[in-house]
Design a protein around this motif. Structure first.
Motif, mmCIF file in Angstrom:
data_model
loop_
_atom_site.group_PDB
_atom_site.id
_atom_site.type_symbol
_atom_site.label_atom_id
_atom_site.label_comp_id
_atom_site.label_asym_id
_atom_site.label_seq_id
_atom_site.Cartn_x
_atom_site.Cartn_y
_atom_site.Cartn_z
ATOM 1 N N TYR A 62 45.256 72.604 -5.956
ATOM 2 C CA TYR A 62 45.062 71.319 -6.641
ATOM 3 C C TYR A 62 46.357 70.869 -7.309
ATOM 4 O O TYR A 62 46.771 69.717 -7.183
ATOM 5 C CB TYR A 62 43.944 71.436 -7.678
ATOM 6 C CG TYR A 62 43.732 70.174 -8.462
ATOM 7 C CD1 TYR A 62 42.947 69.150 -7.948
ATOM 8 C CD2 TYR A 62 44.328 69.997 -9.701
ATOM 9 C CE1 TYR A 62 42.756 67.984 -8.658
ATOM 10 C CE2 TYR A 62 44.148 68.831 -10.420
ATOM 11 C CZ TYR A 62 43.357 67.828 -9.894
ATOM 12 O OH TYR A 62 43.175 66.672 -10.603
ATOM 13 N N ASN A 63 47.007 71.791 -8.014
ATOM 14 C CA ASN A 63 48.261 71.439 -8.699
ATOM 15 C C ASN A 63 49.357 71.053 -7.722
ATOM 16 O O ASN A 63 50.109 70.104 -7.955
ATOM 17 C CB ASN A 63 48.727 72.598 -9.586
ATOM 18 C CG ASN A 63 47.836 72.784 -10.787
ATOM 19 O OD1 ASN A 63 47.153 71.863 -11.216
ATOM 20 N ND2 ASN A 63 47.817 73.988 -11.322
ATOM 21 N N LYS A 64 49.444 71.763 -6.622
ATOM 22 C CA LYS A 64 50.453 71.456 -5.611
ATOM 23 C C LYS A 64 50.210 70.069 -5.021
ATOM 24 O O LYS A 64 51.140 69.278 -4.860
ATOM 25 C CB LYS A 64 50.417 72.520 -4.508
ATOM 26 C CG LYS A 64 51.534 72.432 -3.513
ATOM 27 C CD LYS A 64 51.471 73.604 -2.547
ATOM 28 C CE LYS A 64 52.604 73.569 -1.549
ATOM 29 N NZ LYS A 64 52.577 74.704 -0.630
ATOM 30 N N LYS B 234 54.885 62.559 -6.894
ATOM 31 C CA LYS B 234 56.181 62.206 -6.301
ATOM 32 C C LYS B 234 56.049 61.047 -5.313
ATOM 33 O O LYS B 234 56.957 60.234 -5.181
ATOM 34 C CB LYS B 234 56.783 63.419 -5.593
ATOM 35 C CG LYS B 234 57.224 64.501 -6.543
ATOM 36 C CD LYS B 234 57.740 65.710 -5.789
ATOM 37 C CE LYS B 234 58.109 66.820 -6.754
ATOM 38 N NZ LYS B 234 58.516 68.040 -6.072
ATOM 39 N N LEU B 235 54.930 60.988 -4.621
ATOM 40 C CA LEU B 235 54.760 59.974 -3.589
ATOM 41 C C LEU B 235 54.366 58.599 -4.135
ATOM 42 O O LEU B 235 54.727 57.574 -3.557
ATOM 43 C CB LEU B 235 53.710 60.417 -2.576
ATOM 44 C CG LEU B 235 54.122 61.564 -1.665
ATOM 45 C CD1 LEU B 235 52.939 62.011 -0.830
ATOM 46 C CD2 LEU B 235 55.275 61.161 -0.778
ATOM 47 N N VAL B 236 53.648 58.563 -5.244
ATOM 48 C CA VAL B 236 53.176 57.290 -5.774
ATOM 49 C C VAL B 236 54.326 56.343 -6.116
ATOM 50 O O VAL B 236 54.306 55.177 -5.702
ATOM 51 C CB VAL B 236 52.232 57.507 -6.990
ATOM 52 C CG1 VAL B 236 51.985 56.215 -7.734
ATOM 53 C CG2 VAL B 236 50.916 58.105 -6.516
ATOM 54 N N PRO B 237 55.357 56.764 -6.843
ATOM 55 C CA PRO B 237 56.458 55.834 -7.117
ATOM 56 C C PRO B 237 57.146 55.342 -5.844
ATOM 57 O O PRO B 237 57.518 54.167 -5.754
ATOM 58 C CB PRO B 237 57.423 56.654 -7.978
ATOM 59 C CG PRO B 237 56.602 57.741 -8.560
ATOM 60 C CD PRO B 237 55.541 58.027 -7.554
ATOM 61 N N GLU B 238 57.302 56.227 -4.879
ATOM 62 C CA GLU B 238 57.911 55.817 -3.608
ATOM 63 C C GLU B 238 57.071 54.729 -2.939
ATOM 64 O O GLU B 238 57.596 53.734 -2.459
ATOM 65 C CB GLU B 238 58.042 57.009 -2.657
ATOM 66 C CG GLU B 238 59.078 58.021 -3.054
ATOM 67 C CD GLU B 238 59.113 59.198 -2.097
ATOM 68 O OE1 GLU B 238 58.728 59.026 -0.920
ATOM 69 O OE2 GLU B 238 59.516 60.286 -2.532
#
Length: 71
Positions: free
Chosen positions: A38-40, A47-51
């Motif tokens: 879950y944490n991974k 990291k992907l959301v801002p991109e």
């Protein structure tokens, strides 16, 4: 007669496949550290959301700014 025999064999095969899949799933789930997984996944999403956001934002161009200043 032949059709019913084939259906019985396939039914047995389907049952074996389902039992095997359940067994493999249970074995895999017992070895899996759910908190770590879950944490991974959450870290990757963070990291992907801002991109993704920067990909979807339509940034104003210099031409747009010039046109707005003329209004």
């Amino acid at each position: 007669m032949i059709v019913s025999k084939v259906l019985q064999e396939r039914r047995k095969l389907a049952e074996r496949v389902m039992i095997t899949r359940l067994s493999l799933y249970n074995t895999r789930m017992q070895k899996c550290d759910h908190t770590k997984l879950y944490n991974k996944t959450s870290d990757k999403n963070v990291k992907l959301v801002p991109e993704r956001l920067t990909q979807t934002i339509i940034w104003p161009s210099e031409d747009d700014e010039i046109v707005e200043s003329l209004d």
